[in-house]
Structure formats: structure tokens, C-alpha cells
Write a protein that holds these residues in place. Sequence first.
Motif, PDB file in Angstrom:
ATOM      1  N   MET A   1      50.603  -4.378 -52.463  1.00  0.00           N
ATOM      2  CA  MET A   1      50.568  -5.456 -51.475  1.00  0.00           C
ATOM      3  C   MET A   1      51.038  -6.760 -52.125  1.00  0.00           C
ATOM      4  O   MET A   1      50.651  -7.117 -53.216  1.00  0.00           O
TER       5      MET A   1
ATOM      6  N   GLU B   1      50.843 -11.689 -48.712  1.00  0.00           N
ATOM      7  CA  GLU B   1      50.112 -10.857 -47.755  1.00  0.00           C
ATOM      8  C   GLU B   1      48.608 -10.953 -47.999  1.00  0.00           C
ATOM      9  O   GLU B   1      47.816 -11.106 -47.071  1.00  0.00           O
TER      10      GLU B   1
ATOM     11  N   ARG C   1      47.133 -14.055 -46.737  1.00  0.00           N
ATOM     12  CA  ARG C   1      46.975 -14.055 -45.298  1.00  0.00           C
ATOM     13  C   ARG C   1      45.713 -13.276 -44.909  1.00  0.00           C
ATOM     14  O   ARG C   1      44.922 -13.738 -44.090  1.00  0.00           O
TER      15      ARG C   1
ATOM     16  N   ILE D   1      42.406  -4.209 -53.174  1.00  0.00           N
ATOM     17  CA  ILE D   1      41.126  -4.610 -52.588  1.00  0.00           C
ATOM     18  C   ILE D   1      40.487  -5.717 -53.420  1.00  0.00           C
ATOM     19  O   ILE D   1      40.006  -6.716 -52.886  1.00  0.00           O
TER      20      ILE D   1
ATOM     21  N   GLN E   1      42.193  -8.993 -52.902  1.00  0.00           N
ATOM     22  CA  GLN E   1      41.880  -9.531 -51.575  1.00  0.00           C
ATOM     23  C   GLN E   1      40.557 -10.301 -51.590  1.00  0.00           C
ATOM     24  O   GLN E   1      40.483 -11.426 -51.104  1.00  0.00           O
TER      25      GLN E   1
END
Lengths: 230, 394
Positions: free
Chosen positions: B1, B5, B8, B315, B318
Motif C-alpha cells: 500500500m 493511501e 487517507r 496494518i 496504518q
Amino acid sequence: MTAAIEAVEVSRTYQLDGVSVPALRGVSLTIAAGDYVALIGPSGSGKSTLMHLLGGLDRPTGGRLAIGGREVGALSAPELARLRNETIGFVFQAFHLLPRTSAVDNVALPLVYRGVGARQRRERAAAMLGRVGLGHRLGHRPNQLSGGEQQRVAIARALVTDPTVLLADEPTGNLDSATGAAVLELLERLNAESGVALVMVTHDAEVAVRARRRIAMRDGVVVSDSEAGS
Amino acid sequence: MRLAEAWRVASDALRANRMRSLLTMLGVIIGVASVVLLVAIGTGTKQKVEQQVEGLGSNLLLVVPGRLDVGAAPAVSPLTLQDVDAVGRVVGDPARVAVTVASGATVRAGTRQDFTTVQGVLETTPTVFARELARGRYLTRSDVDTGRRVAVLGDAVARALFPDRDAVGQQINVAGVRFRVIGVFVQLGQSLGVDRDDEVHIPVTAAQRLYGTQRVDAIAVKAPDRERIDELGARIVAELNGRHPGTEFSAVTQEQILGVLGDILGILTGVLAAIAGISLLVGGVGVSNIMLVSVRERTREIGLRKAVGARPRDIGVQFLLEAVLLTSVGGLTGMALGVGGALLVAAVSPIPAAVTWWSLALAFGVSAAVGIVFGVVPAQRAGRLDPVVALRAE
Ligand SMILES: Nc1ncnc2c1ncn2[C@@H]1O[C@H](COP(=O)(O)OP(=O)(O)OP(=O)(O)O)[C@@H](O)[C@H]1O
Ligand SMILES: [Mg+2]
């Protein structure tokens, strides 16, 4: 036909407070490209455990497992994640859509992890939603969709990456019979149209007979594996 | 990823839980705002004190009995006006030498009275300390020589005693003795909580008679040149030591006073910043806590993301970005509030506040670092979750 997934004497034993719980005890099977398999058996027989292994979501504790020709045991966690992304589509009984996220963005999610750009993701996701008959529901959130629609979004998400195998664990289990039948028809149609292999866990004998192949499990082993009509 | 991204996704997640994100950020906001504000007040105070010490006049030497140490007891002065003359000879110019003998006294005018500092001084004071008069004139040599009972008032005293007319030419009563007001100083304002306009200057001879003493408290010298100021100080001290064997004298320069004051105020600023830093740390713990809650709450989402191909790293990143986003948005908000608060304090209160770039950079850096440090554990936990277990979670 080439084997999409090949399992040889695969076992999976859980450790629960120091006690070994054998969920799978030597399962051997091959899923061919384009296959349509119904996986049946009583509760606790190991169907879900097997599905997780076949999809690379979990690793066997014994035996050999190859997905798309690649040995699962030899892959690192990121490599296995990538393999899942490229070759497997999952459909769960509980849909597992991201809340507060539109249908089109839910469907596009696997493409995020493939590095596809935002515009192309949306285009492909919208096209896929069209194929499952939800072209008019792109912007809807999961809580604005019916159960059957939610499961169709989940199916679109599973297929947006063009996988070789679609693993569906009781996909109609949370739906009423009419809606369930429609979802089942959709899965069968996609299997026939796009050649994605369909492996589906079901408790419904009527559903099971429609599959090309039936695998029955009991106590963590395969007790029968029969082609339709035989 | 891709990282864009991940940003976001992280900001979407925070927006989805607006209220909780805001409350979590509040800890960081308060921490950063207080670091910025308190450091600004510390720095502003230091700057103002420095200005005021410098404003005393340049090349100043202060000669006092005893040592000039923080916490040293003030010594009783053995200095007399003869010593002042001697110091004048050492300096080579009596006009560069000022003295003070000071005492608190009640000053009266008609029915009004004011308790203030009455200083006995020489006519040289305006030259040495760069003082200016608003009205009237200062003391003259002959005022000092004859011990004439004339007084120059600080702005605050003039206002207190003569609120409705010009003080110059009026009579005042200092400790029972009548003086005539001949001048009023230009207003100086506050310094470290001391009203510098609250003083009365009278001839040192008159003051000595008033207080019944021959002594002066301290001598101040305006050195002719900056380079030889330490040498001049040493010669003055040597002269005084010769005249008063057994007594120690010190000559301190403005730089030395500034050094001592700067050290004290620097420590004070550091302590304030540290206290504010603790609240930032508490804010960080809050972030960590919320991130752990968020990981638990979104276990199924994590499982699903993994099922569709997210790597543990995707993950982890993120959730880490979520924590960093929380603290850096909080940090920026805190900075804005801190700067605004500092401007407000400087505008409406006598407390000086000067925002420094380093405090802004530090506060923002620390808050972003807090996000990373306190976000790592929840992020790792999220990244390592077993997808099968995660998908089964309630
Ligand atoms: N995480 C786990 N820890 C311990 N035992 C487990 C775990 N997951 C599954 N099991 C056990 O493994 C066995 C097989 O479970 P599995 O979920 O595969 O059954 P299933 O065939 O899917 O059943 P159902 O039809 O009810 O979904 C069960 O006995 C279950 O208790
Ligand atoms: Mg199951």
C-alpha cells in the motif's frame, strides 16, 4: 487441468491452554481451476479450518499445501499476504464489509493492497458491482444495503482481483432462503462465466447436490469426495 | 500500500470517530499549548529583564560591600562619602560616580500619603543611570553640597501625591521633614514585579541627616571604556580594601548581573517547559490508550484487510499514521493556541511573552514523536493479529 490448490495430508492442531485440539487430521485434496466444490459436514468437523488453510489465511501444522503452485510453508507473511491478494477471494457468512465505507470503496479494497491507483480502482470496482447487479448502489454504505446486497458487495470484492479460487464459507447462512438462492445463483453464474474455482461450505443438502463435486468431512478428515452424478 | 493511501485511510478513520479523536487530541493540544505559552513567558521575561538591566546605562560597575552571590546576606556598608571621593579619583572623573543610601519612608502631601523608597543620591545619577526627567530639573551639585531639602519624584509617587496637579513646586513631607519637589522622572514601568516609578530622590547629604548616618549603601560607576571595565573594577576594589581593611568589596558589571539573572530565568523557563512537557507526556499516554481501544474495536476490520491481502506492515503503518496524525494535528492546534495565548497575555497583561521558534519546533517535534512512541505498541499489536482470530472477533 492444473491444480489451483493442492493439499497433501494437511493437518491443523490448535493449542488451547496447553491442550492440543486437532481440527484437521490429514486432509488431501486438489482444487482444479474452474472447479465447483461443495464442502459439507457436521458442525465442528473442520470445514472453516480447511477453508482458512486453502486460502492462505492460516498455515497447516503438518502436511504439504500449495496455493497457485507455491508452497505455503516456504512463504513469509508478506509473501503469503500477496498470494492471498492475487489468487484467492474470500466470501464470509458475516459479509465483513467495512462500515462507513461505500460499496464501491469496499469492493476496491483488495486493489489498494495491490497498488492500483485510485481512479482505476474505482473503475474496476464499479464494473464488478455492475456484474453482481449492484451498478445502481455504488455509493451506498453497508447499513444502507439489504443483507443480500451486502453479500453481493462482498462477492464483488472477492472477485475484483480476478482470483483463481473463490472460497465461500456458508455465504447464504445469514440470508433468508429466497435471497440465499439468488446469491447462490450469482456465485454459480460467476463460476461458469469467469472460470473462477468455487469452493463453498454449506449445510444445505439441496445446495450441495448442485455442485459438480462434493467433499464431506467428519472429525477433521475427508470422508467422501465425489463428482456429481457418481 | 502506498503511503498516500495509508494517510487517507488513517485520516478517514479519525474522521469517522470525530469526537473521540478530538478528545484524544485535547491532551496533546493542552500539552503543546502550555509548552509554547510558558516558554514564551519565560523567554519574554528574560528579554525584558535584560533590556532593563541594559537600560540602566552602558558600562556600569556596581560596587558593594560583601560578595555578590545569589543568597548571600547583604552586608552592612562601611562606605562613606569620603570613599566616594576616593573612587572618583580612581576613576579620574567624579561625574561618573553615583551613590545611593536608601530607606523606606512615608511621604506626605496634604492629606495624601505614600510609602515609598527614599534614595539619597548625588547629582550624577541621571548621567550614570541614564535617567530622564518628565518635568522640572534634577538635583545639582550645590543641592548636594548644602544638603538642600529638595526632591525628585518617581512617576508613581507624583501621581499618588498629586493626582490632579503638577508636583513640581509643591511641598512634601518625608519622615517629618519638609522637602520641595523640583522634578518628576519619566515613567519606567514594572520590572520583575517591582514598580520602578515608586521612588523619591533627595540629596545624599540630606538623606544621611534624615536617617542619622554617615554611610552610603552602594557606589555605581559608569566606566569610560568597556575593554578596561574589569581592570577598573579591580582598582576600585583595591582602593576600598586599602581604606577598609578586613572588609570585602565586590565590583560587578552588567554582564555579570545579566549572567546571574539569565541563569535564574533560564532555569525557571526550563522548569516551566518541563512541567508543560509532563502534560504532553500524559497526552501521549492518552493517545496510546485510544489507539489500543481502536485496534480492539477494529479487530474484524484488521482481519478482513489481511484476508484481502494487507501485509502486517500495511496494518502497522496504518495505525501508526493514525497515532501520528492525532498528535501532529493536536500539536499544530496546540501551537496555534499557545502562540495566540502568548500574544493575548502580552497584549492584556504586564507579563511579557515572546514566542520562540525553538519552542514551536520542539513542541511539534515532541508531539509527533509522542505519536510514534505511543503509537508503536498498538500498531505492532494490530500488525501481528492472526487474521483468522481477528475475523472471528465480536
Ligand atoms: N482457535 C481455535 N482454538 C481452538 N480450537 C479451535 C479453534 N478454531 C476451531 N477450533 C476447533 O476446531 C474444530 C473445527 O472447527 P471449524 O470451525 O473448522 O468447524 P466447522 O466445520 O467450520 O464448524 P461449523 O459448521 O459449526 O462452522 C472445532 O472442534 C473447533 O472447536
Ligand atoms: Mg465453520
